[in-house]
Design a protein around this motif. Sequence first.
Motif, PDB file in Angstrom:
ATOM      1  N   VAL A  48       0.822  -1.206   0.000  1.00 14.01           N
ATOM      2  CA  VAL A  48       0.000   0.000   0.000  1.00 14.01           C
ATOM      3  C   VAL A  48       0.860   1.262   0.000  1.00 14.01           C
ATOM      4  CG1 VAL A  48      -0.283   0.176   2.524  1.00 14.01           C
ATOM      5  CG2 VAL A  48      -2.068   1.048   0.999  1.00 14.01           C
ATOM      6  N   ARG A  49       2.046   1.204   0.594  1.00 14.76           N
ATOM      7  CA  ARG A  49       2.948   2.361   0.553  1.00 14.76           C
ATOM      8  C   ARG A  49       3.414   2.617  -0.869  1.00 14.76           C
ATOM      9  NH1 ARG A  49       4.293   7.058   1.791  1.00 14.76           N
ATOM     10  NH2 ARG A  49       2.171   6.688   2.473  1.00 14.76           N
ATOM     11  N   GLY A  50       3.651   1.543  -1.630  1.00 18.49           N
ATOM     12  CA  GLY A  50       4.028   1.709  -3.025  1.00 18.49           C
ATOM     13  C   GLY A  50       2.956   2.420  -3.818  1.00 18.49           C
ATOM     14  N   ARG A  91       4.972  -3.981 -16.596  1.00 15.24           N
ATOM     15  CA  ARG A  91       6.326  -4.288 -16.100  1.00 15.24           C
ATOM     16  C   ARG A  91       7.261  -3.101 -16.291  1.00 15.24           C
ATOM     17  NH1 ARG A  91       5.226  -8.929 -19.098  1.00 15.24           N
ATOM     18  NH2 ARG A  91       6.813  -8.416 -20.666  1.00 15.24           N
ATOM     19  N   LYS A  92       7.142  -2.408 -17.411  1.00 16.08           N
ATOM     20  CA  LYS A  92       8.002  -1.256 -17.673  1.00 16.08           C
ATOM     21  C   LYS A  92       7.769  -0.143 -16.665  1.00 16.08           C
ATOM     22  CE  LYS A  92       9.169   2.124 -21.281  1.00 16.08           C
ATOM     23  NZ  LYS A  92       8.876   2.583 -22.667  1.00 16.08           N
ATOM     24  N   ILE A  93       6.496   0.100 -16.343  1.00 23.93           N
ATOM     25  CA  ILE A  93       6.181   1.137 -15.360  1.00 23.93           C
ATOM     26  C   ILE A  93       6.710   0.749 -13.988  1.00 23.93           C
ATOM     27  CG2 ILE A  93       4.290   2.274 -14.125  1.00 23.93           C
ATOM     28  CD1 ILE A  93       2.674   2.093 -16.732  1.00 23.93           C
ATOM     29  N   HIS A  94       6.479  -0.480 -13.584  1.00 27.78           N
ATOM     30  CA  HIS A  94       6.888  -0.923 -12.252  1.00 27.78           C
ATOM     31  C   HIS A  94       8.400  -0.897 -12.073  1.00 27.78           C
ATOM     32  CE1 HIS A  94       2.925  -3.275 -11.318  1.00 27.78           C
ATOM     33  NE2 HIS A  94       2.769  -1.971 -11.294  1.00 27.78           N
ATOM     34  N   ARG A  95       9.139  -1.151 -13.147  1.00 27.07           N
ATOM     35  CA  ARG A  95      10.606  -1.160 -13.032  1.00 27.07           C
ATOM     36  C   ARG A  95      11.166   0.189 -12.634  1.00 27.07           C
ATOM     37  NH1 ARG A  95      10.610  -4.676 -17.613  1.00 27.07           N
ATOM     38  NH2 ARG A  95      10.855  -2.890 -19.023  1.00 27.07           N
ATOM     39  N   THR A  96      10.440   1.251 -12.900  1.00 25.18           N
ATOM     40  CA  THR A  96      10.949   2.602 -12.631  1.00 25.18           C
ATOM     41  C   THR A  96      10.556   3.126 -11.261  1.00 25.18           C
ATOM     42  OG1 THR A  96       8.999   3.737 -13.546  1.00 25.18           O
ATOM     43  CG2 THR A  96      10.731   3.092 -15.097  1.00 25.18           C
ATOM     44  N   LEU A  97       9.754   2.371 -10.505  1.00 27.25           N
ATOM     45  CA  LEU A  97       9.175   2.905  -9.272  1.00 27.25           C
ATOM     46  C   LEU A  97       9.756   2.255  -8.026  1.00 27.25           C
ATOM     47  CD1 LEU A  97       5.406   2.943 -10.359  1.00 27.25           C
ATOM     48  CD2 LEU A  97       7.098   4.779 -10.567  1.00 27.25           C
ATOM     49  N   SER A  98       9.819   3.049  -6.971  1.00 21.60           N
ATOM     50  CA  SER A  98      10.228   2.550  -5.663  1.00 21.60           C
ATOM     51  C   SER A  98       9.445   3.304  -4.599  1.00 21.60           C
ATOM     52  CB  SER A  98      11.741   2.733  -5.450  1.00 21.60           C
ATOM     53  OG  SER A  98      12.073   4.121  -5.469  1.00 21.60           O
ATOM     54  N   ALA A  99       9.570   2.842  -3.352  1.00 26.01           N
ATOM     55  CA  ALA A  99       8.865   3.486  -2.248  1.00 26.01           C
ATOM     56  C   ALA A  99       9.652   3.260  -0.969  1.00 26.01           C
ATOM     57  CB  ALA A  99       7.448   2.928  -2.124  1.00 26.01           C
ATOM     58  N   PRO A 109      11.937  -1.607  -4.342  1.00 27.35           N
ATOM     59  CA  PRO A 109      11.294  -1.524  -5.653  1.00 27.35           C
ATOM     60  C   PRO A 109       9.868  -2.040  -5.586  1.00 27.35           C
ATOM     61  CG  PRO A 109      12.736  -3.425  -5.580  1.00 27.35           C
ATOM     62  CD  PRO A 109      12.924  -2.709  -4.267  1.00 27.35           C
ATOM     63  N   VAL A 110       8.966  -1.401  -6.295  1.00 32.96           N
ATOM     64  CA  VAL A 110       7.577  -1.856  -6.245  1.00 32.96           C
ATOM     65  C   VAL A 110       7.382  -3.155  -7.018  1.00 32.96           C
ATOM     66  CG1 VAL A 110       6.706   0.488  -5.936  1.00 32.96           C
ATOM     67  CG2 VAL A 110       6.823  -0.494  -8.228  1.00 32.96           C
ATOM     68  N   ASP A 111       8.360  -3.518  -7.866  1.00 29.01           N
ATOM     69  CA  ASP A 111       8.233  -4.804  -8.557  1.00 29.01           C
ATOM     70  C   ASP A 111       8.958  -5.922  -7.813  1.00 29.01           C
ATOM     71  OD1 ASP A 111      10.842  -4.084  -9.087  1.00 29.01           O
ATOM     72  OD2 ASP A 111      10.736  -4.424 -11.252  1.00 29.01           O
ATOM     73  N   ASP A 112       9.161  -5.738  -6.506  1.00 25.35           N
ATOM     74  CA  ASP A 112       9.658  -6.815  -5.658  1.00 25.35           C
ATOM     75  C   ASP A 112       8.716  -8.003  -5.822  1.00 25.35           C
ATOM     76  OD1 ASP A 112      10.123  -8.584  -3.526  1.00 25.35           O
ATOM     77  OD2 ASP A 112      10.626  -6.982  -2.135  1.00 25.35           O
ATOM     78  N   PRO A 113       9.246  -9.197  -6.144  1.00 33.81           N
ATOM     79  CA  PRO A 113       8.367 -10.358  -6.358  1.00 33.81           C
ATOM     80  C   PRO A 113       7.435 -10.642  -5.191  1.00 33.81           C
ATOM     81  CG  PRO A 113      10.559 -10.839  -7.151  1.00 33.81           C
ATOM     82  CD  PRO A 113      10.658  -9.513  -6.455  1.00 33.81           C
ATOM     83  N   GLU A 114       7.871 -10.376  -3.958  1.00 34.68           N
ATOM     84  CA  GLU A 114       6.998 -10.614  -2.810  1.00 34.68           C
ATOM     85  C   GLU A 114       5.749  -9.736  -2.878  1.00 34.68           C
ATOM     86  OE1 GLU A 114       6.854  -9.540   1.908  1.00 34.68           O
ATOM     87  OE2 GLU A 114       8.789 -10.191   1.109  1.00 34.68           O
TER      88      GLU A 114
END
Length: 299
Positions: A48-50, A91-99, A109-114
């Motif tokens: 949810v923070r992401g 996937r492209k959008i998620h690769r650029t994001l973090s929180a 990273p927001v695309d952390d598999p967990e």
Amino acid sequence: MGEPPTSEGPDPGLYGPASVTWQCHGDPVMWIAGVRALYLQALHPRAVRGVMENSDFRHDAWGRLLRTADFVGTVTYGTTEAAERAGARVRKIHRTLSATDPDTGERFPVDDPELLLWVHCAQIDSFLHILRRSGVPLSPAQADRYVDENRVNARLVGLDPSEVPAGTEQLAAYFERIRPRLAAGPDALAVDEFLRSPPAPSLLIPGRNLLWRPLADLAYGSLPGYAHRLYGRPAAAPRSVTRRLRLTGHLLRSIPAGLRWQLPPGHILKAMRRMGPGSRPSTYTLRTSAAILDRPGRA
């Protein structure tokens, strides 16, 4: 799972009319299921923070919900090319994001598999739960098949399908493992507050209270008991929720499908034009195949 396109016929996409997913995702209770998924997803503090750090949730929650519905519709009913393209875009959008982790301050990273796995499982659990509880006649084997089929969806957002639950027992086991990590912090409570009373122009507030709030209450009430305890507010008795879900499902399904499917972006109507009238989705066609799927030795 849908067959690959050939020169002999139209492209059924990644699922196809023979799949349980194709028959189910056109049901109108999917909107309630989507709201339940938001409630459930918000209980993972990092997930949810992401969302909070990378989107204008409070002012664009409707847009987010519609974009999610568009993605599900494209993946379910679109061509193979359209579905793969939609997955690549996500996937492209998620690769650029973090929180920032709300407890430790760590960047992630927001695309952390967990996190991707949590979002996927919360969504699939919510879809399946609301479909069945509202009266869709899914047999145990069909429910397992639905979970298995949607590992395609998981692959599109960047997960290894072999690491994703492939049946209802595996899905339940996943939630048992993840439960100790769930919490309702300030971000989750903000999601709860928004879903209970989303902003609306003054003229639309009566309509919001009349139409939206009962559906949001149903979505909340359908959550597991531990989710109610985490959010810190009660829900109606389970039997009452089930009765209301069945009544709501009956009322929504009484609206002609052709009228419901006219709403943009019209994925189902496009799929039917591509595949022919025999591809019309209907959860009640599942009754005819339930006996076959539930025979010993059939998956």
